[in-house]
Design a protein around this motif. Structure first.
Motif, PDB file in Angstrom:
ATOM      1  N   GLU A 125       0.831  -1.206   0.000  1.00  0.00           N
ATOM      2  CA  GLU A 125       0.000   0.000   0.000  1.00  0.00           C
ATOM      3  C   GLU A 125       0.867   1.259   0.000  1.00  0.00           C
ATOM      4  O   GLU A 125       0.442   2.303  -0.454  1.00  0.00           O
ATOM      5  CB  GLU A 125      -1.004  -0.042   1.160  1.00  0.00           C
ATOM      6  CG  GLU A 125      -1.823  -1.333   1.102  1.00  0.00           C
ATOM      7  CD  GLU A 125      -3.305  -1.206   1.450  1.00  0.00           C
ATOM      8  OE1 GLU A 125      -3.632  -0.460   2.383  1.00  0.00           O
ATOM      9  OE2 GLU A 125      -4.125  -1.874   0.784  1.00  0.00           O
ATOM     10  N   GLY A 126       2.098   1.150   0.473  1.00  0.00           N
ATOM     11  CA  GLY A 126       3.006   2.294   0.413  1.00  0.00           C
ATOM     12  C   GLY A 126       3.667   2.456  -0.956  1.00  0.00           C
ATOM     13  O   GLY A 126       4.462   3.375  -1.138  1.00  0.00           O
ATOM     14  N   GLY A 127       3.355   1.581  -1.894  1.00  0.00           N
ATOM     15  CA  GLY A 127       3.949   1.673  -3.223  1.00  0.00           C
ATOM     16  C   GLY A 127       5.301   0.986  -3.293  1.00  0.00           C
ATOM     17  O   GLY A 127       5.835   0.518  -2.285  1.00  0.00           O
ATOM     18  N   PHE A 128       5.849   0.896  -4.496  1.00  0.00           N
ATOM     19  CA  PHE A 128       7.187   0.339  -4.677  1.00  0.00           C
ATOM     20  C   PHE A 128       8.223   1.409  -4.344  1.00  0.00           C
ATOM     21  O   PHE A 128       7.962   2.607  -4.470  1.00  0.00           O
ATOM     22  CB  PHE A 128       7.377  -0.121  -6.129  1.00  0.00           C
ATOM     23  CG  PHE A 128       6.489  -1.277  -6.516  1.00  0.00           C
ATOM     24  CD1 PHE A 128       6.699  -2.537  -5.977  1.00  0.00           C
ATOM     25  CD2 PHE A 128       5.445  -1.098  -7.411  1.00  0.00           C
ATOM     26  CE1 PHE A 128       5.882  -3.604  -6.324  1.00  0.00           C
ATOM     27  CE2 PHE A 128       4.634  -2.163  -7.771  1.00  0.00           C
ATOM     28  CZ  PHE A 128       4.848  -3.414  -7.224  1.00  0.00           C
ATOM     29  N   SER A 129       9.412   0.974  -3.958  1.00  0.00           N
ATOM     30  CA  SER A 129      10.503   1.919  -3.725  1.00  0.00           C
ATOM     31  C   SER A 129      11.065   2.340  -5.085  1.00  0.00           C
ATOM     32  O   SER A 129      10.846   1.662  -6.086  1.00  0.00           O
ATOM     33  CB  SER A 129      11.600   1.247  -2.900  1.00  0.00           C
ATOM     34  OG  SER A 129      12.306   0.316  -3.710  1.00  0.00           O
ATOM     35  N   PRO A 130      11.797   3.450  -5.138  1.00  0.00           N
ATOM     36  CA  PRO A 130      12.394   3.863  -6.420  1.00  0.00           C
ATOM     37  C   PRO A 130      13.263   2.761  -7.027  1.00  0.00           C
ATOM     38  O   PRO A 130      13.208   2.522  -8.238  1.00  0.00           O
ATOM     39  CB  PRO A 130      13.220   5.096  -6.036  1.00  0.00           C
ATOM     40  CG  PRO A 130      12.527   5.654  -4.834  1.00  0.00           C
ATOM     41  CD  PRO A 130      11.998   4.455  -4.086  1.00  0.00           C
ATOM     42  N   ALA A 131      14.037   2.056  -6.197  1.00  0.00           N
ATOM     43  CA  ALA A 131      14.900   0.985  -6.730  1.00  0.00           C
ATOM     44  C   ALA A 131      14.064  -0.146  -7.319  1.00  0.00           C
ATOM     45  O   ALA A 131      14.369  -0.683  -8.387  1.00  0.00           O
ATOM     46  CB  ALA A 131      15.811   0.454  -5.622  1.00  0.00           C
ATOM     47  N   GLU A 132      12.991  -0.511  -6.613  1.00  0.00           N
ATOM     48  CA  GLU A 132      12.120  -1.579  -7.120  1.00  0.00           C
ATOM     49  C   GLU A 132      11.461  -1.172  -8.426  1.00  0.00           C
ATOM     50  O   GLU A 132      11.341  -1.958  -9.360  1.00  0.00           O
ATOM     51  CB  GLU A 132      11.049  -1.914  -6.084  1.00  0.00           C
ATOM     52  CG  GLU A 132      11.591  -2.675  -4.884  1.00  0.00           C
ATOM     53  CD  GLU A 132      10.613  -2.725  -3.717  1.00  0.00           C
ATOM     54  OE1 GLU A 132      10.842  -3.529  -2.811  1.00  0.00           O
ATOM     55  OE2 GLU A 132       9.632  -1.928  -3.699  1.00  0.00           O
TER      56      GLU A 132
END
Lengths: 240, 240
Positions: free
Chosen positions: A192-199
């Motif tokens: 729910e917090g979204g993907f990280s930039p790296a992901e």
């Protein structure tokens, strides 16, 4: 007489087969559902289709069901994995139930950078998948795997498996499912917090990835799972 | 600074508007979320889009938010009703939440011949719809109506409103959504016991009806609601 009870078992099913019951199954069939000798029960084991059986022996601690005839052929779900980041308990249970109903073959809880939970109860989730398969008339139970780290999964992603994921931040770069071909697939539902930039970078770089949008509103992960499974099943799966 | 809190209010929103808070809202903003003077709050009221406001007065029993600027325009959902037969409490709540997230404009609990419940808590379901709209970033809250009898609804069905329903017993006669046109629509999700023969006859006789299949497995009503909304939004709604 149509069976009121439909159960998943591990035992082989076939003409002449007798299926011994566990204590829990006997309690459910005879104690809770009040079945007696000769009553029908539908069984499936993920390999032999659905069989009509009848109660041949019943007791408090066990019993035996006798196979009568195959009532449905085995219907394998498409080769589709559902990857999702576990969320609150009730919604995680819900995602597993829905994935089984919607016909995913494999359910993979994944740990992402923004996933809160670092453990799951695999046995409990597998039991939910069994219950959902019993309920929805499927003849196969999807396997629920242990929690896996997303970065490792992606680093070792199988070449032949396409991946559909939903990225709210990238609605402009949609490939969508137009032109996608059937075969081994996976759907990834982010946390729910979204993907990280790296992901996100890694996902977009994956040649097998298809980015899909799920409308102008922000969907909860459990809603997104059902919506994504619907889109995939309609375009490429067994809803066609 | 991005607002951490997003609330539905009934008060008009616009340049220069001050929005008084109810006791519950004040408790939530200042007691639970610990906001202070000057902190941002996003508001929407279903008419004026989303507005960025800031806390102008705070107290234990009330407070005032001052409108700063519109942060999102009003986005009306498509003219889509979701009709469903209420089931167990948790799953009914879930259907209302999902309908709001997926962009239904109106949620209509219906009593069918095989529906168990003969009453609903409209106020509680409406509160769920508000919460889901706050969460999903929508600028409109779908209206939840009181429980209505399906046979009366169908007897008086609006001529211009198309109706999509899912009938597991009639998979052979699918019209589907191919060739369907946008405009006023409704989706009807039947009870888990299915429609009665009389209801089925009436539904199939309705010239506005489109019968749709949702795959080879039997979906629970809550799963069917999300799947049907996905199909409709993709084919005719605001997911296109």
């Amino acid at each position: 007489m149509k069976a009121k009870v439909r159960l998943y078992v591990e035992h082989p099913l076939g003409a002449g087969q007798s299926v011994p019951l566990t204590r829990e199954q006997a309690h459910y069939l005879f104690g809770v559902m009040r079945l007696g000798l000769g009553d029908p029960v539908a069984l499936f084991n993920g390999r032999d289709g659905e069989w009509r059986t009848t109660v041949a022996e019943s007791g408090k601690r066990g019993g035996v069901l006798a196979c009568v005839e195959q009532s449905r052929p085995l219907q394998m779900p498409p080769d589709l994995w559902l990857l999702f980041a576990p969320i609150k308990k009730a919604r995680t249970d819900f995602i597993v139930e829905k994935a089984a109903e919607m016909g995913a073959a494999r359910i993979v809880p994944v740990q992402t950078e923004f996933t809160n939970s670092d453990r799951i109860r695999q046995d409990r989730l597998q039991a939910h998948a069994i219950e959902a398969a019993e309920q929805c008339g499927g003849t196969v139970v999807p396997e629920v795997t242990d929690l896996q780290k997303l970065d490792r999964l992606l680093a070792d992603w199988p070449e032949e498996r396409q991946l559909m994921f939903c990225d709210e931040a990238e609605a402009g770069v949609l490939k969508g499912l137009a032109g996608a071909t059937p075969g081994p697939w996976a759907i990834l539902i982010g946390p729910e917090g979204g993907f990280s930039p790296a992901e996100r970078t890694r996902l977009h770089a994956l040649p097998q990835a298809h980015v899909v949008a799920l409308g102008p509103r922000i969907l909860r992960a459990d809603t997104a799972a059902v919506a994504a499974l619907t889109l995939w099943q309609t375009a490429l799966g067994d809803w066609r």
